[in-house]
Design an enzyme around this catalytic site. Structure first.
Site, PDB file in Angstrom:
ATOM      1  N   CYS A  38       0.832  -1.201   0.000  1.00  0.00           N
ATOM      2  CA  CYS A  38       0.000   0.000   0.000  1.00  0.00           C
ATOM      3  C   CYS A  38       0.872   1.258   0.000  1.00  0.00           C
ATOM      4  CB  CYS A  38      -0.904  -0.014   1.230  1.00  0.00           C
ATOM      5  SG  CYS A  38      -1.962   1.432   1.423  1.00  0.00           S
ATOM      6  N   SER A  40       0.556   3.841   1.710  1.00  0.00           N
ATOM      7  CA  SER A  40       0.807   4.364   3.053  1.00  0.00           C
ATOM      8  C   SER A  40       2.149   3.885   3.589  1.00  0.00           C
ATOM      9  CB  SER A  40      -0.318   3.945   4.001  1.00  0.00           C
ATOM     10  OG  SER A  40      -1.550   4.481   3.583  1.00  0.00           O
ATOM     11  N   HIS A  43       4.976   6.012   2.318  1.00  0.00           N
ATOM     12  CA  HIS A  43       5.164   7.289   3.004  1.00  0.00           C
ATOM     13  C   HIS A  43       6.216   7.173   4.107  1.00  0.00           C
ATOM     14  CE1 HIS A  43       2.230   9.626   0.945  1.00  0.00           C
ATOM     15  NE2 HIS A  43       1.173   8.994   1.411  1.00  0.00           N
ATOM     16  N   HIS A  59       0.380  -3.594   6.235  1.00  0.00           N
ATOM     17  CA  HIS A  59      -0.862  -3.462   7.003  1.00  0.00           C
ATOM     18  C   HIS A  59      -2.093  -3.862   6.186  1.00  0.00           C
ATOM     19  CE1 HIS A  59      -0.451   0.272   4.733  1.00  0.00           C
ATOM     20  NE2 HIS A  59      -1.770   0.315   4.742  1.00  0.00           N
ATOM     21  N   CYS A 163      -7.144  -2.902   3.614  1.00  0.00           N
ATOM     22  CA  CYS A 163      -6.858  -1.467   3.699  1.00  0.00           C
ATOM     23  C   CYS A 163      -7.421  -0.721   2.502  1.00  0.00           C
ATOM     24  CB  CYS A 163      -5.365  -1.195   3.824  1.00  0.00           C
ATOM     25  SG  CYS A 163      -4.975   0.583   3.873  1.00  0.00           S
TER      26      CYS A 163
END
Length: 361
Positions: A38, A40, A43, A59, A163
């Site tokens: 993902c 995220s 990041h 996640h 997610c």
């Protein structure tokens, strides 16, 4: 067990052997079968957000229950599960008011200071990411981070729901509550953006405009439900959206995590419109909007994990998939192994994939 360990921003994840503890009273040991890569996580790899290192990222995962703690009644060994980072305590004010995704008492689902860590390496703590750490062969989590699913659901599709799909579909249906017959613009046609597009289609939006700078992603967006595509690399996206709609959309969504995209999402809504910021705008950056525009009852709002009640929402999403109303198959661009995690990040940054899913033997 084998895991991809994160040692700091700007560094590739390294495949290492890590120790995982036995489950305590309300914990569950899960054998990871599939883990989505993902944006995220990227990041943190890029240093836009901070996490204590060393850590195991990941996640967006699904797997099979191996062991359960003495107080776990919801799950048993052999159950298939999706993991969700919005683990909830069940009794704080947010949980009790129907917003478990915003649980304010996550400490109740974590191990107390002084207890043995869930993850370690040669006696040193390995930090658990988002209470999950899915880039590993096994996960040790609180039972309230899991939802039980049927054994007929493919693990790679189930992982996406953990997610990206939950966030995107939930943003459209739960957070923004897209109305039938409305108009929608989605900035970013990655995994989350594609899920928002599909959520808006399920909600009955009559016009869904996908905005991205990669033509291949825009083509996929149209396949999954977008009625129009705007190439952000060719002219101002806001003016193109206003031209298509005659003044702006009813709902807009930012699914990238960029300040400029969040501002454009707000600028693209019409009178009474709602802009929902789903992407993770880097820490410290301010999103600026024209104050005068509030006189036209325009709104901007945040969204975390699709405002989910995941033990209710994820089974519904699975039904949408099984009924053919939600396309998860085409959202997976590539499948790889744990060792391919760094290549998956590279491909994501290059706009080559909607989602890469790491599969475990």
């Amino acid at each position: 067990m084998k895991a991809a360990v994160f040692h700091g921003p700007g560094q590739p994840l390294t495949i290492e052997q890590v120790d995982i503890d036995e489950p305590k009273a309300r914990e569950v040991l899960v054998r990871t079968v599939a883990s989505g890569v993902c944006h995220s996580d990227l990041h943190f790899v890029d240093g836009l957000y901070f996490w204590m290192t060393p850590a195991i990222l990941g996640h967006e995962a699904a797997g099979v229950v191996e062991k359960v703690g003495s107080q776990v009644a919801y799950l048993k060994p052999g159950d298939h599960v999706i993991a969700c980072l919005s683990v909830f305590c069940g009794y704080c004010e947010e949980c009790m008011s129907g917003r478990p995704n915003l649980c304010s008492n996550k400490e109740a689902t974590q191990r107390a200071p002084g207890e043995a860590p869930r993850l370690s390496q040669k006696g040193q703590v390995i930090n658990q990411f988002a209470d999950l750490s899915g880039y590993a062969e096994k996960m040790l989590v609180h039972e309230n981070a899991l939802v039980k699913i049927g054994n007929d659901v493919p693990f790679d599709r189930a992982a996406l729901i953990g997610c990206g799909v939950m966030t995107g579909v939930g943003a459209a249906l739960n957070t923004a509550k897209v109305a039938p017959g409305s108009t929608v613009a989605v900035f970013g046609a990655g995994g989350v953006g594609l899920a928002i597009i599909q959520g808006a289609r399920i909600a009955g939006a009559r016009m869904i405009i996908a905005v991205d700078k990669f033509p291949a992603k825009l083509e996929l967006a149209k396949k999954l439900g977008a009625t129009h595509a705007v190439d952000a690399s060719k002219g101002d996206a806001v003016s193109q959206i206003r031209a298509l709609t005659g003044g702006g959309v009813d709902y807009s969504f930012e699914a990238i995590g960029l300040k400029v995209a969040a501002e454009q999402a707000y600028e693209s809504i019409g009178v009474g419109g709602v802009a929902t910021i789903v992407g993770m705008v880097p820490l410290g950056q301010k999103v600026e909007v024209d104050g005068f525009s509030f006189l036209f009852e325009k709104r901007i709002q945040g969204c975390f994990m699709g405002s989910n009640r995941f033990r209710i929402d994820m089974p519904r999403i699975i039904e949408f998939y099984q009924q053919g109303r939600l396309d998860l198959d085409d959202m997976i661009t590539r499948r790889g192994k744990l060792e391919d995690v760094n290549e998956a990040f590279r491909a994501m940054k290059a706009g080559e994939v909607a989602r890469t899913v790491l599969m475990f033997d």
